[in-house]
Design a protein around this motif. Structure first.
Motif, PDB file in Angstrom:
ATOM      1  N   THR A   1      42.546   5.251 -84.210  1.00 60.87           N
ATOM      2  CA  THR A   1      41.483   5.276 -85.207  1.00 60.87           C
ATOM      3  C   THR A   1      42.260   4.271 -86.404  1.00 60.87           C
ATOM      4  OG1 THR A   1      42.834   6.944 -86.065  1.00 60.87           O
ATOM      5  CG2 THR A   1      40.849   7.695 -84.570  1.00 60.87           C
ATOM      6  N   PHE A   2      41.110   3.555 -87.059  1.00 56.24           N
ATOM      7  CA  PHE A   2      41.542   2.659 -88.130  1.00 56.24           C
ATOM      8  C   PHE A   2      40.460   3.025 -89.380  1.00 56.24           C
ATOM      9  CE2 PHE A   2      42.425   0.708 -84.055  1.00 56.24           C
ATOM     10  CZ  PHE A   2      43.654  -0.026 -84.378  1.00 56.24           C
ATOM     11  N   LEU A   3      41.002   2.842 -90.533  1.00 50.89           N
ATOM     12  CA  LEU A   3      40.360   2.702 -91.457  1.00 50.89           C
ATOM     13  C   LEU A   3      40.356   1.431 -92.311  1.00 50.89           C
ATOM     14  CD1 LEU A   3      40.899   6.318 -93.498  1.00 50.89           C
ATOM     15  CD2 LEU A   3      38.908   5.755 -92.090  1.00 50.89           C
ATOM     16  N   LEU A   4      39.214   0.985 -92.976  1.00 50.87           N
ATOM     17  CA  LEU A   4      39.255  -0.539 -92.962  1.00 50.87           C
ATOM     18  C   LEU A   4      40.181  -0.946 -94.316  1.00 50.87           C
ATOM     19  CD1 LEU A   4      35.589  -1.227 -92.663  1.00 50.87           C
ATOM     20  CD2 LEU A   4      37.502  -1.459 -91.067  1.00 50.87           C
ATOM     21  N   ASP A   5      41.044   0.041 -94.820  1.00 51.58           N
ATOM     22  CA  ASP A   5      42.123  -0.438 -96.046  1.00 51.58           C
ATOM     23  C   ASP A   5      43.085  -1.063 -95.139  1.00 51.58           C
ATOM     24  OD1 ASP A   5      42.892   1.829 -94.729  1.00 51.58           O
ATOM     25  OD2 ASP A   5      43.727   2.735 -96.416  1.00 51.58           O
TER      26      ASP A   5
ATOM     27  N   SER B   1      32.266  12.091-104.786  1.00 47.86           N
ATOM     28  CA  SER B   1      33.463  12.237-103.748  1.00 47.86           C
ATOM     29  C   SER B   1      32.682  13.094-102.626  1.00 47.86           C
ATOM     30  CB  SER B   1      34.381  13.006-104.471  1.00 47.86           C
ATOM     31  OG  SER B   1      35.461  13.338-103.577  1.00 47.86           O
ATOM     32  N   ASN B   2      32.382  12.562-101.524  1.00 45.72           N
ATOM     33  CA  ASN B   2      31.950  13.293-100.246  1.00 45.72           C
ATOM     34  C   ASN B   2      33.289  13.864 -99.529  1.00 45.72           C
ATOM     35  OD1 ASN B   2      29.078  12.738-100.880  1.00 45.72           O
ATOM     36  ND2 ASN B   2      29.610  10.708-100.495  1.00 45.72           N
ATOM     37  N   PRO B   3      33.006  15.178 -98.917  1.00 41.62           N
ATOM     38  CA  PRO B   3      33.824  15.452 -97.995  1.00 41.62           C
ATOM     39  C   PRO B   3      33.934  14.892 -96.577  1.00 41.62           C
ATOM     40  CG  PRO B   3      32.276  17.164 -98.417  1.00 41.62           C
ATOM     41  CD  PRO B   3      32.102  16.060 -99.298  1.00 41.62           C
ATOM     42  N   ASN B   4      34.931  15.004 -95.920  1.00 38.19           N
ATOM     43  CA  ASN B   4      34.720  14.223 -94.659  1.00 38.19           C
ATOM     44  C   ASN B   4      34.086  15.197 -93.694  1.00 38.19           C
ATOM     45  OD1 ASN B   4      36.407  12.066 -95.400  1.00 38.19           O
ATOM     46  ND2 ASN B   4      38.102  12.950 -94.563  1.00 38.19           N
ATOM     47  N   ALA B   5      33.438  14.540 -92.685  1.00 35.28           N
ATOM     48  CA  ALA B   5      32.769  15.295 -91.724  1.00 35.28           C
ATOM     49  C   ALA B   5      33.769  15.590 -90.440  1.00 35.28           C
ATOM     50  CB  ALA B   5      31.320  14.406 -91.092  1.00 35.28           C
ATOM     51  N   VAL B   6      33.779  16.623 -90.186  1.00 33.27           N
ATOM     52  CA  VAL B   6      34.760  17.076 -89.054  1.00 33.27           C
ATOM     53  C   VAL B   6      33.929  16.771 -87.734  1.00 33.27           C
ATOM     54  CG1 VAL B   6      36.356  18.609 -87.937  1.00 33.27           C
ATOM     55  CG2 VAL B   6      36.175  18.259 -90.547  1.00 33.27           C
TER      56      VAL B   6
ATOM     57  N   SER C   1      39.418  14.901 -75.497  1.00 27.66           N
ATOM     58  CA  SER C   1      38.819  15.319 -76.997  1.00 27.66           C
ATOM     59  C   SER C   1      39.538  15.263 -77.934  1.00 27.66           C
ATOM     60  CB  SER C   1      38.311  16.768 -76.548  1.00 27.66           C
ATOM     61  OG  SER C   1      37.594  17.352 -77.681  1.00 27.66           O
ATOM     62  N   ILE C   2      39.098  14.680 -78.970  1.00 25.13           N
ATOM     63  CA  ILE C   2      39.799  14.149 -80.373  1.00 25.13           C
ATOM     64  C   ILE C   2      39.008  14.564 -81.529  1.00 25.13           C
ATOM     65  CG2 ILE C   2      40.808  12.430 -81.772  1.00 25.13           C
ATOM     66  CD1 ILE C   2      40.974  10.586 -78.902  1.00 25.13           C
ATOM     67  N   THR C   3      39.682  15.390 -82.469  1.00 23.51           N
ATOM     68  CA  THR C   3      39.022  15.761 -83.750  1.00 23.51           C
ATOM     69  C   THR C   3      38.940  14.547 -84.696  1.00 23.51           C
ATOM     70  OG1 THR C   3      39.374  18.147 -83.379  1.00 23.51           O
ATOM     71  CG2 THR C   3      38.844  17.407 -85.703  1.00 23.51           C
ATOM     72  N   LEU C   4      38.022  14.126 -85.258  1.00 27.81           N
ATOM     73  CA  LEU C   4      38.105  13.039 -86.373  1.00 27.81           C
ATOM     74  C   LEU C   4      37.534  13.641 -87.583  1.00 27.81           C
ATOM     75  CD1 LEU C   4      36.353  10.341 -83.989  1.00 27.81           C
ATOM     76  CD2 LEU C   4      38.806  10.681 -84.562  1.00 27.81           C
ATOM     77  N   ASN C   5      38.088  13.052 -88.675  1.00 26.42           N
ATOM     78  CA  ASN C   5      37.513  13.455 -90.045  1.00 26.42           C
ATOM     79  C   ASN C   5      36.624  12.102 -90.484  1.00 26.42           C
ATOM     80  OD1 ASN C   5      38.636  16.037 -90.664  1.00 26.42           O
ATOM     81  ND2 ASN C   5      40.571  14.895 -90.238  1.00 26.42           N
ATOM     82  N   VAL C   6      35.436  12.025 -90.389  1.00 27.51           N
ATOM     83  CA  VAL C   6      34.627  10.721 -90.590  1.00 27.51           C
ATOM     84  C   VAL C   6      34.383  10.724 -92.184  1.00 27.51           C
ATOM     85  CG1 VAL C   6      32.652   9.442 -89.849  1.00 27.51           C
ATOM     86  CG2 VAL C   6      33.713  11.065 -88.311  1.00 27.51           C
ATOM     87  N   PRO C   7      34.791   9.753 -92.711  1.00 30.07           N
ATOM     88  CA  PRO C   7      34.430   9.530 -94.065  1.00 30.07           C
ATOM     89  C   PRO C   7      32.882   8.977 -94.718  1.00 30.07           C
ATOM     90  CG  PRO C   7      35.863   7.802 -93.308  1.00 30.07           C
ATOM     91  CD  PRO C   7      35.454   8.635 -92.187  1.00 30.07           C
ATOM     92  N   ASP C   8      32.923   8.558 -95.821  1.00 29.92           N
ATOM     93  CA  ASP C   8      31.706   8.009 -95.988  1.00 29.92           C
ATOM     94  C   ASP C   8      31.575   6.561 -96.014  1.00 29.92           C
ATOM     95  OD1 ASP C   8      33.133   7.819 -98.190  1.00 29.92           O
ATOM     96  OD2 ASP C   8      31.614   8.731 -99.707  1.00 29.92           O
TER      97      ASP C   8
END
Length: 746
Positions: free
Chosen positions: A99-103, A80-85, A116-123
């Motif tokens: 923004t989209f996730l592939l689910d 379980s990796n934390p999101n990168a902000v 400017s937008i803050t994103l939580n980038v997953p693994d």
């Protein structure tokens, strides 16, 4: 789940696929010149990887993911990796970011005109869709739903060329190209359909108001079809089948108009842009903020339909005012201000000056300060706030009102909520006696038989831990010399008050003796026998005393004094006998607040079979703060009674100080005009009459109205019950809602 990788790959292909066509033997791929996107990533970027792609329609797709281990092969478990902000900083003019996730192929978030937008980038892969601006602000554009071919839009002044695919809008999910902006509140849009390709007989181009950009959103539309036919189209409930109402075709050019008033939407068509024919009406609840614009679909996913639309008018702005905080208080730290919100709706993307006045019983500068009388809206801002700052003076005065009234202007209209009221509460009282020493104005100067002191041994249960002790020493010789006074440093204007109230306690041994109350106006007492007399109670408890000030001059009060007749009291020539009296909570009276519903306390309210009560926060009383009491009455068409709501105070209330009961009342429907609301009071458990103390006839609108019920002949010294009720047979079967606020005694 072994199918998760499959669906993620499939969804990524769906999101990234570009327009292609089959010529019978091979695929034709789009030929275009790639553009550039100027952006940076900052923040936790050490493990973040990126790939930028562009489609033939000019849209960019930024793929982001963390390059980190996500599986522990030794334990065969996921890591379980934390999101990168990270912050996505965009320098290229952008119309919209999604923004989209592939689910899923549904956007997780959407942003309009952000730099400017803050994103939580997953693994895993995140897709960021970047739509460059090709339309003038505030217009945006998007394909709605799962179209096969990406659409586009170009603008030249008010002329829009819109290309769209899509399988139409008959089902639970729409497919079309949308050029839109936000609409706040009421408004309308007019457009002329210049041209439209005949990709299908069901192809459409026209106007749409929509709750959201989700494919299954509620919406109302008015469309033109290639053959000149118009269609009024709507979806009342999200994710359900849309419905349509068609009209006969007409020849020649045609204009379309779509209007919103509250939750009522109407579509029109015209051959000249001036004379309009109604195509359809629908009532659909939508938020105050919706989207409005132009919609085009080809009704076939294999072709793009090109439509040319001239947007000729988007309704001008409407302005209203509401109280955000309808109460201000003197003497607080920090300052307790009252606040109004001036809100505009319609097209909000230009600057707008709105003028207003401040009226009411409070005086500017002496009772409060505020900013200038103009609210200057910057472009894109729909709400501005006006603060009313109470002035902390030393005057004993009435609670006062400030009324903000909007003034008409050339570039905006004024809605129903054109004025709002706030109340400023005074913090000075004549005497509360909670300080360590006797207030300087209270004294017995020149009165040899009287003295005053702070008494912490005789606390008033309704007025704090202390009271003023008046000691009278009776020597059985002097009849007078027994006065105590409150001498004001500056003359006080008491014309606003009709009652003087205080609490008084005395020894049981002097039960029935008389205390006199008097005033001096400009140094002169109106009568030698006092403006009021009261008899001492048979016990040592505090009693409430109310003195009627009406009929006496009181514009320059210099002194309030209490005294007694020494002959009434047994004395002793040798040293005298001390009598101790206690005074507390000396105040002027204008009204008594019974209920304002700002604390959301419903414990004292009870209901009958067909009625319920709740706190309503969505329909503000312009004079009553943020909350009101919502009374819902469910008529069954056959029951006359069982519809009462009742205020049951925990202890009986003394309303003898007032002559009228006042409250504010609104219905949520203008269809109840002429019907009656009845009121009744029980005093010491006994109802005044079977027909109540009064009634109120409902008006033909849904606004708040001030209601006054006379109480002069109504017993009201021990009020145990205040009820509102209706005669059930007067109302049609169904649910009826009323709003009550600001119940008070004056």
């Amino acid at each position: 789940n072994k199918r998760q990788p499959y669906w993620r790959i499939k969804n990524m292909i769906t999101l990234l696929s570009d327009t292609t066509t089959w010529n019978g033997s091979s695929w034709n791929y789009p030929n275009f010149t790639a553009g550039a996107m100027d952006y940076t990533l900052t923040g936790e970027t050490q493990n973040v990887r990126q790939l930028l792609l562009q489609k033939s329609n000019g849209e960019f797709y930024l793929l982001l993911w963390q390059e980190v281990s996500s599986y522990d092969y030794s334990t065969h478990t996921d890591i379980s990796n934390p999101n990168a902000v990270v912050s996505l900083n965009i320098n290229t003019p952008i119309e919209r970011v999604e923004t989209f996730l592939l689910d899923s192929t549904t956007a997780k978030a959407s942003y309009s005109n952000h730099r400017s937008i803050t994103l939580n980038v997953p693994d895993e892969v995140m897709v960021v869709r970047l739509v460059p601006r090709s339309l003038s602000f505030p217009w945006s554009q998007s394909d709605i739903g799962s179209v096969a071919l990406s659409g586009s839009s170009e603008q030249s002044g008010n002329l829009f060329t819109i290309k769209a695919s899509g399988q139409d809008m008959f089902s639970t999910a729409d497919q079309f190209r949308y050029v839109y902006q936000k609409l706040h509140g009421d408004g309308y849009i007019i457009a002329r359909i210049e041209a439209m390709e005949h990709t299908s007989g069901s192809a459409r181009a026209g106007l749409m108001m929509r709750q959201s950009t989700n494919s299954g959103s509620e919406h109302v539309s008015i469309f033109a079809r290639p053959g000149g036919e118009r269609a009024f189209h709507w979806r009342a409930v999200a994710n359900t089948n849309a419905q349509t109402l068609s009209t006969q075709p007409i020849s020649g050019p045609y204009w379309l108009k779509l209007a919103r008033t509250g939750d009522t939407f109407k579509g029109y068509y015209s051959t000249d842009g001036s004379n309009w024919t109604l195509a359809g009406t629908q009532i659909i609840p939508m938020n105050w903020e919706i989207f409005v614009g132009m919609a085009v679909t080809s009704a076939t996913n294999s072709e793009l339909n090109t439509a040319i639309i001239e947007q000729t008018y988007l309704s001008h702005q409407q302005v209203i005012v509401k109280p955000v905080d309808a109460i201000g208080n003197e003497g607080t730290s920090p300052l307790d201000t009252a606040t109004f919100a001036i809100q505009r709706s319609g097209y909000i993307y230009s600057t707008l000056p709105v003028t207003y006045t401040l009226q009411g019983s409070a005086d500017w500068n002496s009772d409060y300060t505020s900013t200038s009388w103009i609210a200057n809206f910057p472009a894109g801002v729909d709400s501005l706030y006006v603060s009313i700052d109470p002035v902390n003076d030393a005057h004993i005065e009435a609670d006062k009102t400030v009324v903000l009234k909007l003034q008409s202007g050339a570039n905006y209209g004024i809605g129903n909520a054109w004025q709002a009221q706030a109340t400023l509460y005074d913090d000075e009282k004549i005497g509360t006696f909670e300080s360590a020493s006797v207030p300087a104005e209270w004294n017995a100067t020149g009165q040899p038989r009287s003295s005053v002191a702070i008494d912490i041994g005789k606390s008033d249960p309704a007025g704090g831990a202390q009271s003023l002790r008046w000691t009278y020493n009776d020597n059985d010789i002097d009849r007078w010399g027994n006065e105590i006074r409150c001498d004001f440093a500056l003359p006080q204007d008491w014309q606003w008050a009709n009652k003087l109230t205080f609490r008084f306690a005395s020894p049981a041994s002097v039960s029935g003796k008389t205390i006199y109350v008097n005033i001096r106006n400009n140094g002169i007492a109106p009568t030698s026998s006092g403006i009021a007399q009261f008899h001492l109670a048979p016990n040592a408890e505090f009693q409430d005393i109310v003195v009627d000030l009406s009929g006496y001059e009181r514009d320059q009060i210099t002194s309030l004094f209490f005294y007694l007749d020494g002959e009434q009291f047994p004395g002793n020539p040798s040293g005298g006998i001390d009598y101790h009296f206690n005074i507390d909570q000396v105040a002027l009276f204008d009204h008594v607040d019974v209920a304002d519903f700002e604390d959301s306390d419903l414990a004292v309210w009870t209901t009958q079979t067909y009625s319920t009560v709740s706190i309503e926060t969505t329909q503000l009383d312009v004079a009553g703060g943020k909350n009101a009491l919502k009374w819902t009455f469910n008529a069954d068409g056959s029951s006359a009674w069982g519809n009462e709501i009742v205020l049951n105070p925990s202890t009986p209330l003394d309303w003898t100080c007032g002559k009228v009961l006042k409250f504010r009342f609104a219905t949520t429907s203008s269809l109840l005009a002429g019907k009656h609301i009845f009121l009744n009071i029980k005093n010491n458990g006994v109802g005044y009459s079977s027909s109540g103390v009064g009634s109120y006839v409902l008006p033909d609108d849904s606004l708040y109205h001030d209601v006054t019920i006379p109480l002069v002949d109504v017993p009201r010294d021990l009020v145990t019950h205040l009820s509102f009720y209706v005669y059930g047979l007067e109302f049609a079967a169904g649910s009826h809602t009323f709003l009550i606020d600001n119940i008070r005694i004056e």
